[in-house]
Design a protein around this motif. Structure first.
Motif, PDB file in Angstrom:
ATOM      1  N   GLU A 120      27.733 -18.598 -14.380  1.00  0.00           N
ATOM      2  CA  GLU A 120      29.055 -18.682 -15.215  1.00  0.00           C
ATOM      3  C   GLU A 120      30.110 -19.269 -14.396  1.00  0.00           C
ATOM      4  OE1 GLU A 120      28.433 -16.071 -19.270  1.00  0.00           O
ATOM      5  OE2 GLU A 120      29.577 -15.280 -17.679  1.00  0.00           O
ATOM      6  N   VAL A 121      30.186 -18.357 -13.189  1.00  0.00           N
ATOM      7  CA  VAL A 121      31.379 -18.417 -12.209  1.00  0.00           C
ATOM      8  C   VAL A 121      31.100 -19.631 -11.501  1.00  0.00           C
ATOM      9  CG1 VAL A 121      32.079 -17.758  -9.859  1.00  0.00           C
ATOM     10  CG2 VAL A 121      31.644 -16.090 -11.605  1.00  0.00           C
ATOM     11  N   ALA A 122      29.731 -19.928 -11.186  1.00  0.00           N
ATOM     12  CA  ALA A 122      29.504 -21.346 -10.296  1.00  0.00           C
ATOM     13  C   ALA A 122      30.054 -22.603 -11.329  1.00  0.00           C
ATOM     14  CB  ALA A 122      27.962 -21.656 -10.056  1.00  0.00           C
ATOM     15  N   ILE A 123      29.638 -22.342 -12.498  1.00  0.00           N
ATOM     16  CA  ILE A 123      29.715 -23.676 -13.398  1.00  0.00           C
ATOM     17  C   ILE A 123      31.265 -23.728 -13.738  1.00  0.00           C
ATOM     18  CG2 ILE A 123      29.714 -24.542 -15.766  1.00  0.00           C
ATOM     19  CD1 ILE A 123      26.775 -23.259 -15.544  1.00  0.00           C
ATOM     20  N   ASP A 124      32.076 -22.831 -13.733  1.00  0.00           N
ATOM     21  CA  ASP A 124      33.643 -22.915 -13.794  1.00  0.00           C
ATOM     22  C   ASP A 124      34.042 -23.480 -12.533  1.00  0.00           C
ATOM     23  OD1 ASP A 124      33.513 -21.691 -16.514  1.00  0.00           O
ATOM     24  OD2 ASP A 124      34.138 -19.572 -15.587  1.00  0.00           O
ATOM     25  N   LEU A 125      33.790 -22.991 -11.457  1.00  0.00           N
ATOM     26  CA  LEU A 125      33.994 -23.816  -9.960  1.00  0.00           C
ATOM     27  C   LEU A 125      33.980 -25.079 -10.064  1.00  0.00           C
ATOM     28  CD1 LEU A 125      33.517 -20.785  -7.625  1.00  0.00           C
ATOM     29  CD2 LEU A 125      35.834 -21.643  -8.386  1.00  0.00           C
ATOM     30  N   PHE A 126      32.528 -25.592 -10.163  1.00  0.00           N
ATOM     31  CA  PHE A 126      32.083 -26.980 -10.350  1.00  0.00           C
ATOM     32  C   PHE A 126      33.184 -27.682 -11.389  1.00  0.00           C
ATOM     33  CE2 PHE A 126      27.546 -25.136  -9.419  1.00  0.00           C
ATOM     34  CZ  PHE A 126      27.841 -25.119  -8.211  1.00  0.00           C
ATOM     35  N   ALA A 127      33.313 -27.317 -12.360  1.00  0.00           N
ATOM     36  CA  ALA A 127      34.192 -27.922 -13.302  1.00  0.00           C
ATOM     37  C   ALA A 127      35.409 -28.021 -12.990  1.00  0.00           C
ATOM     38  CB  ALA A 127      34.249 -27.223 -14.737  1.00  0.00           C
ATOM     39  N   GLU A 128      36.152 -27.131 -12.247  1.00  0.00           N
ATOM     40  CA  GLU A 128      37.499 -27.187 -11.803  1.00  0.00           C
ATOM     41  C   GLU A 128      37.524 -27.986 -10.388  1.00  0.00           C
ATOM     42  OE1 GLU A 128      38.336 -23.162 -11.320  1.00  0.00           O
ATOM     43  OE2 GLU A 128      38.310 -22.711 -13.745  1.00  0.00           O
ATOM     44  N   GLN A 129      36.658 -27.792  -9.698  1.00  0.00           N
ATOM     45  CA  GLN A 129      36.881 -28.348  -8.389  1.00  0.00           C
ATOM     46  C   GLN A 129      35.993 -29.456  -7.807  1.00  0.00           C
ATOM     47  OE1 GLN A 129      37.107 -25.373  -5.316  1.00  0.00           O
ATOM     48  NE2 GLN A 129      37.901 -23.915  -7.011  1.00  0.00           N
ATOM     49  N   GLY A 130      35.016 -29.752  -8.732  1.00  0.00           N
ATOM     50  CA  GLY A 130      33.936 -30.806  -8.498  1.00  0.00           C
ATOM     51  C   GLY A 130      32.625 -30.164  -7.726  1.00  0.00           C
ATOM     52  N   PHE A 131      31.629 -30.314  -8.142  1.00  0.00           N
ATOM     53  CA  PHE A 131      30.345 -29.912  -7.671  1.00  0.00           C
ATOM     54  C   PHE A 131      30.362 -29.975  -6.056  1.00  0.00           C
ATOM     55  CE2 PHE A 131      25.850 -30.024  -6.317  1.00  0.00           C
ATOM     56  CZ  PHE A 131      25.310 -28.870  -6.836  1.00  0.00           C
ATOM     57  N   ASP A 132      30.376 -30.923  -5.438  1.00  0.00           N
ATOM     58  CA  ASP A 132      30.325 -31.144  -3.988  1.00  0.00           C
ATOM     59  C   ASP A 132      31.161 -30.265  -3.218  1.00  0.00           C
ATOM     60  OD1 ASP A 132      28.107 -33.045  -4.358  1.00  0.00           O
ATOM     61  OD2 ASP A 132      29.383 -34.795  -4.549  1.00  0.00           O
ATOM     62  N   ALA A 133      32.466 -30.103  -3.668  1.00  0.00           N
ATOM     63  CA  ALA A 133      33.457 -29.513  -3.255  1.00  0.00           C
ATOM     64  C   ALA A 133      33.200 -27.789  -2.896  1.00  0.00           C
ATOM     65  CB  ALA A 133      34.742 -29.618  -3.875  1.00  0.00           C
ATOM     66  N   VAL A 134      32.533 -27.350  -4.132  1.00  0.00           N
ATOM     67  CA  VAL A 134      32.179 -25.973  -3.806  1.00  0.00           C
ATOM     68  C   VAL A 134      31.161 -25.477  -3.113  1.00  0.00           C
ATOM     69  CG1 VAL A 134      31.711 -24.036  -5.819  1.00  0.00           C
ATOM     70  CG2 VAL A 134      33.394 -25.840  -6.286  1.00  0.00           C
ATOM     71  N   THR A 135      31.074 -24.557  -2.269  1.00  0.00           N
ATOM     72  CA  THR A 135      29.793 -23.901  -1.491  1.00  0.00           C
ATOM     73  C   THR A 135      29.464 -22.642  -1.920  1.00  0.00           C
ATOM     74  OG1 THR A 135      31.663 -22.469  -0.464  1.00  0.00           O
ATOM     75  CG2 THR A 135      31.386 -24.842   0.648  1.00  0.00           C
ATOM     76  N   VAL A 136      28.201 -22.550  -1.834  1.00  0.00           N
ATOM     77  CA  VAL A 136      27.473 -21.409  -2.075  1.00  0.00           C
ATOM     78  C   VAL A 136      28.590 -20.157  -1.582  1.00  0.00           C
ATOM     79  CG1 VAL A 136      25.655 -19.722  -1.561  1.00  0.00           C
ATOM     80  CG2 VAL A 136      25.430 -22.289  -2.236  1.00  0.00           C
ATOM     81  N   GLU A 137      28.955 -20.144  -0.404  1.00  0.00           N
ATOM     82  CA  GLU A 137      29.793 -18.983   0.024  1.00  0.00           C
ATOM     83  C   GLU A 137      30.867 -18.779  -0.807  1.00  0.00           C
ATOM     84  OE1 GLU A 137      27.229 -20.269   3.311  1.00  0.00           O
ATOM     85  OE2 GLU A 137      28.588 -21.250   1.824  1.00  0.00           O
ATOM     86  N   GLN A 138      31.547 -19.819  -1.258  1.00  0.00           N
ATOM     87  CA  GLN A 138      32.628 -19.580  -2.321  1.00  0.00           C
ATOM     88  C   GLN A 138      32.226 -18.963  -3.749  1.00  0.00           C
ATOM     89  OE1 GLN A 138      34.688 -23.312  -2.937  1.00  0.00           O
ATOM     90  NE2 GLN A 138      35.931 -22.595  -4.562  1.00  0.00           N
ATOM     91  N   ILE A 139      31.127 -19.503  -4.084  1.00  0.00           N
ATOM     92  CA  ILE A 139      30.574 -18.909  -5.392  1.00  0.00           C
ATOM     93  C   ILE A 139      30.191 -17.313  -5.211  1.00  0.00           C
ATOM     94  CG2 ILE A 139      28.712 -18.815  -7.148  1.00  0.00           C
ATOM     95  CD1 ILE A 139      28.450 -22.124  -6.416  1.00  0.00           C
TER      96      ILE A 139
END
Length: 209
Positions: free
Chosen positions: A23-42
């Protein structure tokens, strides 16, 4: 008695953590773009380490796609349960309708997940893996129900076309302004390729499953 219930409780806890990470990952991907989000950020957003993230998901893509095997087994079993004398195309449609009828925690979140899934090449590639897995499970069952020439080719064609109809229906359903039910979109997609709408004349009748 108590010890026998421990694995079940651990399984529930693990699934709850997986759900939260996704859920957290998908929210971040939707807001910032998949490629811009790192595993560390999630991981930081969830409150775990990147190493812990990888205990639940081998890669970022897996947090969106999830575990493909159980759903593949679901569609295989749902197809196998259809009447043996039902046209293959109708059985495939009913199989995917049964999949869409599974309880969803949150329709809007499911739509967001679908939009993320189609947003980048690496995720689309993983979605293709789903296609290939489900096709491997469904095609032999479809072929068993076909008679006449080129049964293997026809079974592959029907299954691959059904998977495309399924994805198109879900992609359409996920559009922010779309209000039509996913099952209805699936039926409309399948109806577009139904034999009576596909320009198949009477001379082709022996090849219609």
């Amino acid at each position: 008695m108590g010890s026998s219930s421990t694995p079940g409780l651990r399984g529930i806890t693990r699934e709850a953590v997986r759900t939260r990470i996704a859920e957290v990952a998908i929210d971040l991907f939707a807001e910032q773009g998949f490629d811009a989000v790192t595993v560390e950020q999630i991981a930081a957003e969830v409150g775990i380490s990147a190493r812990s993230f990888h205990r639940y998901f081998p890669a970022k893509e897996d947090a969106v796609i999830g575990d493909l095997a159980p759903w593949g087994e679901f569609v295989r079993d749902a197809f196998a349960a259809r009447p043996a004398d039902e046209p293959v195309w109708d059985s495939l449609r009913s199989t995917f309708e049964a999949l869409l009828a599974q309880p969803s925690r949150d329709e809007q979140r499911s739509k967001r997940t679908m939009r993320v899934l189609t947003s980048t090449a690496s995720l689309r590639a993983r979605n293709l893996e789903k296609h290939l897995l489900w096709a491997r499970l469904l095609t032999p069952l479809a072929q068993e129900r076909l008679t006449g020439d080129l049964a293997a080719l026809r079974a592959q064609t029907l299954v691959q076309a059904a998977l495309v109809c399924f994805d198109i229906a879900l992609t359409t359903w996920a559009e922010p302004d779309e209000t039509t039910d996913a099952v209805e979109l699936l039926r409309q997609s399948f109806a577009t390729l139904a034999p009576r709408n596909a320009g198949i004349g009477p001379t082709k009748a022996p090849y219609i499953p």
